[in-house]
Design a protein around this motif. Structure first.
Motif, PDB file in Angstrom:
ATOM      1  N   ASP A   1      17.352 -37.410   5.009  1.00 25.57           N
ATOM      2  CA  ASP A   1      18.254 -37.101   3.890  1.00 25.57           C
ATOM      3  C   ASP A   1      19.330 -36.121   4.352  1.00 25.57           C
ATOM      4  N   LEU A   2      20.373 -36.652   4.960  1.00 27.95           N
ATOM      5  CA  LEU A   2      21.448 -35.812   5.476  1.00 27.95           C
ATOM      6  C   LEU A   2      22.299 -35.226   4.359  1.00 27.95           C
ATOM      7  N   HIS A   3      22.277 -35.860   3.198  1.00 27.15           N
ATOM      8  CA  HIS A   3      23.017 -35.308   2.055  1.00 27.15           C
ATOM      9  C   HIS A   3      22.358 -34.001   1.597  1.00 27.15           C
ATOM     10  N   ALA A   4      21.031 -34.012   1.463  1.00 31.05           N
ATOM     11  CA  ALA A   4      20.314 -32.796   1.063  1.00 31.05           C
ATOM     12  C   ALA A   4      20.482 -31.698   2.112  1.00 31.05           C
ATOM     13  N   ALA A   5      20.654 -32.096   3.367  1.00 29.87           N
ATOM     14  CA  ALA A   5      20.851 -31.117   4.439  1.00 29.87           C
ATOM     15  C   ALA A   5      22.273 -30.569   4.462  1.00 29.87           C
ATOM     16  N   GLY A   6      23.152 -31.139   3.634  1.00 30.27           N
ATOM     17  CA  GLY A   6      24.525 -30.651   3.553  1.00 30.27           C
ATOM     18  C   GLY A   6      25.475 -31.229   4.586  1.00 30.27           C
ATOM     19  N   LEU A   7      25.068 -32.296   5.259  1.00 29.83           N
ATOM     20  CA  LEU A   7      25.929 -32.898   6.277  1.00 29.83           C
ATOM     21  C   LEU A   7      26.815 -34.017   5.740  1.00 29.83           C
ATOM     22  N   THR A   8      26.372 -34.669   4.659  1.00 22.79           N
ATOM     23  CA  THR A   8      27.119 -35.819   4.151  1.00 22.79           C
ATOM     24  C   THR A   8      27.376 -35.697   2.656  1.00 22.79           C
ATOM     25  N   ASP A   9      28.304 -36.541   2.200  1.00 25.62           N
ATOM     26  CA  ASP A   9      28.496 -36.675   0.754  1.00 25.62           C
ATOM     27  C   ASP A   9      27.456 -37.663   0.237  1.00 25.62           C
ATOM     28  N   SER A  10      27.491 -37.965  -1.040  1.00 27.47           N
ATOM     29  CA  SER A  10      26.482 -38.852  -1.620  1.00 27.47           C
ATOM     30  C   SER A  10      26.565 -40.276  -1.083  1.00 27.47           C
ATOM     31  N   ALA A  11      27.683 -40.656  -0.481  1.00 22.29           N
ATOM     32  CA  ALA A  11      27.836 -41.988   0.098  1.00 22.29           C
ATOM     33  C   ALA A  11      27.386 -42.034   1.558  1.00 22.29           C
ATOM     34  N   GLY A  12      26.927 -40.911   2.100  1.00 22.94           N
ATOM     35  CA  GLY A  12      26.444 -40.879   3.472  1.00 22.94           C
ATOM     36  C   GLY A  12      27.526 -40.670   4.513  1.00 22.94           C
ATOM     37  N   ARG A  13      28.670 -40.157   4.093  1.00 23.59           N
ATOM     38  CA  ARG A  13      29.775 -39.918   5.026  1.00 23.59           C
ATOM     39  C   ARG A  13      29.891 -38.416   5.317  1.00 23.59           C
ATOM     40  N   CYS A  14      30.316 -38.115   6.528  1.00 19.83           N
ATOM     41  CA  CYS A  14      30.453 -36.727   6.952  1.00 19.83           C
ATOM     42  C   CYS A  14      31.365 -35.955   6.014  1.00 19.83           C
ATOM     43  N   ASN A  15      30.936 -34.763   5.649  1.00 20.09           N
ATOM     44  CA  ASN A  15      31.751 -33.896   4.791  1.00 20.09           C
ATOM     45  C   ASN A  15      33.049 -33.475   5.458  1.00 20.09           C
ATOM     46  N   ARG A  16      33.089 -33.499   6.758  1.00 17.35           N
ATOM     47  CA  ARG A  16      34.257 -32.992   7.492  1.00 17.35           C
ATOM     48  C   ARG A  16      35.268 -34.089   7.821  1.00 17.35           C
ATOM     49  N   CYS A  17      34.785 -35.246   8.347  1.00 14.10           N
ATOM     50  CA  CYS A  17      35.727 -36.274   8.822  1.00 14.10           C
ATOM     51  C   CYS A  17      35.564 -37.628   8.147  1.00 14.10           C
ATOM     52  N   GLY A  18      34.505 -37.807   7.383  1.00 12.76           N
ATOM     53  CA  GLY A  18      34.295 -39.074   6.686  1.00 12.76           C
ATOM     54  C   GLY A  18      33.540 -40.119   7.491  1.00 12.76           C
ATOM     55  N   ALA A  19      33.176 -39.828   8.708  1.00  7.93           N
ATOM     56  CA  ALA A  19      32.432 -40.792   9.530  1.00  7.93           C
ATOM     57  C   ALA A  19      31.016 -40.961   8.988  1.00  7.93           C
ATOM     58  N   ASP A  20      30.402 -42.086   9.336  1.00 10.25           N
ATOM     59  CA  ASP A  20      29.053 -42.344   8.828  1.00 10.25           C
ATOM     60  C   ASP A  20      28.008 -42.476   9.932  1.00 10.25           C
ATOM     61  N   GLU A  21      28.327 -42.049  11.143  1.00  7.74           N
ATOM     62  CA  GLU A  21      27.376 -42.111  12.246  1.00  7.74           C
ATOM     63  C   GLU A  21      26.951 -40.701  12.653  1.00  7.74           C
ATOM     64  N   PHE A  22      25.639 -40.526  12.747  1.00  7.39           N
ATOM     65  CA  PHE A  22      25.073 -39.236  13.114  1.00  7.39           C
ATOM     66  C   PHE A  22      24.029 -39.448  14.204  1.00  7.39           C
ATOM     67  N   LEU A  23      23.933 -38.483  15.102  1.00  9.71           N
ATOM     68  CA  LEU A  23      22.943 -38.518  16.174  1.00  9.71           C
ATOM     69  C   LEU A  23      22.265 -37.160  16.291  1.00  9.71           C
ATOM     70  N   ALA A  24      21.070 -37.181  16.837  1.00  4.91           N
ATOM     71  CA  ALA A  24      20.399 -35.924  17.186  1.00  4.91           C
ATOM     72  C   ALA A  24      20.897 -35.544  18.572  1.00  4.91           C
ATOM     73  N   LEU A  25      21.791 -34.584  18.618  1.00  4.50           N
ATOM     74  CA  LEU A  25      22.369 -34.168  19.892  1.00  4.50           C
ATOM     75  C   LEU A  25      21.447 -33.224  20.645  1.00  4.50           C
ATOM     76  N   ASP A  26      20.400 -32.760  19.980  1.00  3.79           N
ATOM     77  CA  ASP A  26      19.353 -31.971  20.608  1.00  3.79           C
ATOM     78  C   ASP A  26      18.117 -32.102  19.727  1.00  3.79           C
ATOM     79  N   HIS A  27      16.957 -31.989  20.318  1.00  4.70           N
ATOM     80  CA  HIS A  27      15.715 -32.048  19.538  1.00  4.70           C
ATOM     81  C   HIS A  27      14.628 -31.299  20.282  1.00  4.70           C
ATOM     82  N   GLU A  28      13.704 -30.737  19.510  1.00  4.31           N
ATOM     83  CA  GLU A  28      12.621 -29.935  20.081  1.00  4.31           C
ATOM     84  C   GLU A  28      11.317 -30.184  19.343  1.00  4.31           C
ATOM     85  N   ASN A  29      10.231 -30.030  20.082  1.00  3.69           N
ATOM     86  CA  ASN A  29       8.868 -30.067  19.536  1.00  3.69           C
ATOM     87  C   ASN A  29       8.448 -31.441  19.029  1.00  3.69           C
ATOM     88  N   PHE A  30       8.970 -32.502  19.623  1.00  2.00           N
ATOM     89  CA  PHE A  30       8.561 -33.852  19.268  1.00  2.00           C
ATOM     90  C   PHE A  30       7.540 -34.409  20.265  1.00  2.00           C
TER      91      PHE A  30
END
Length: 183
Positions: A48-77
């Protein structure tokens, strides 16, 4: 750490739990435009990227409007993720990790380090135990199965534990002191 007014981090910050499986989810559109926009999100919240504050309700980036997101770093998996997975893959991995008992984390790492698939039932079925040496593992097996029970002491002392352990290892794999039966 710089943040936008909606709490989204610009660049990597330090506001994350250090034990929880977490991913730094970033907008691919912003990244390609030279801006590192995203935030650390607990793995179980990556769906839920919207609840995390990254996207609008349509799933687009709040900053640029793009709809693709990646985990650029991850830990403890525990090695379940490689490279730059998408948020759904992070969520799926975190849900799998919820099934692991606290005492099994090192065992899972050892299992996965041997190229095994994440299958807790198979891991638990194949797990022999944690030992300092192959000989310790073999001795535990001998004691537990009663292999030498009834053999007189004057004969059992000729039993070659090192050779027996070596032969056992043809059907067993080990990582970090954790031993598993091969399937």
């Amino acid at each position: 750490m710089n943040t936008l007014n909606n709490g989204v981090m610009i660049a990597i910050g330090k506001e994350k739990d250090t034990d929880t499986p977490s991913a730094w989810i970033g907008c691919l559109g912003c990244y390609n435009a030279g801006r590192l926009i995203g935030k650390w999100i607990p793995g179980l919240e990556c769906g839920d990227l919207h609840a995390a504050g990254l996207t609008d309700s349509a799933g687009r980036c709040n900053r640029c409007g793009a709809d693709e997101f990646l985990a650029l770093d991850h830990e403890n998996f525990l090695g379940l993720l490689d490279g730059e997975p998408n948020p759904q893959e992070c969520l799926d991995a975190a849900q799998k990790l919820e099934e692991i008992e606290d005492h099994e984390h090192a065992i899972v790492r050892a299992w996965l380090s041997n190229g095994m698939n994440f299958d807790l039932d198979s891991m638990r079925e194949c797990y022999i135990g944690e030992f300092s040496t192959d000989e310790d593992m073999a001795q535990e097996f001998i004691d537990g199965t009663g292999l030498l029970d009834g053999v007189p002491d004057y004969l059992s002392r000729y039993f070659d534990l090192t050779a027996y352990a070596r032969d056992m290892m043809f059907d067993i794999f080990e990582s970090g002191g954790h031993y598993f039966m091969s399937r």
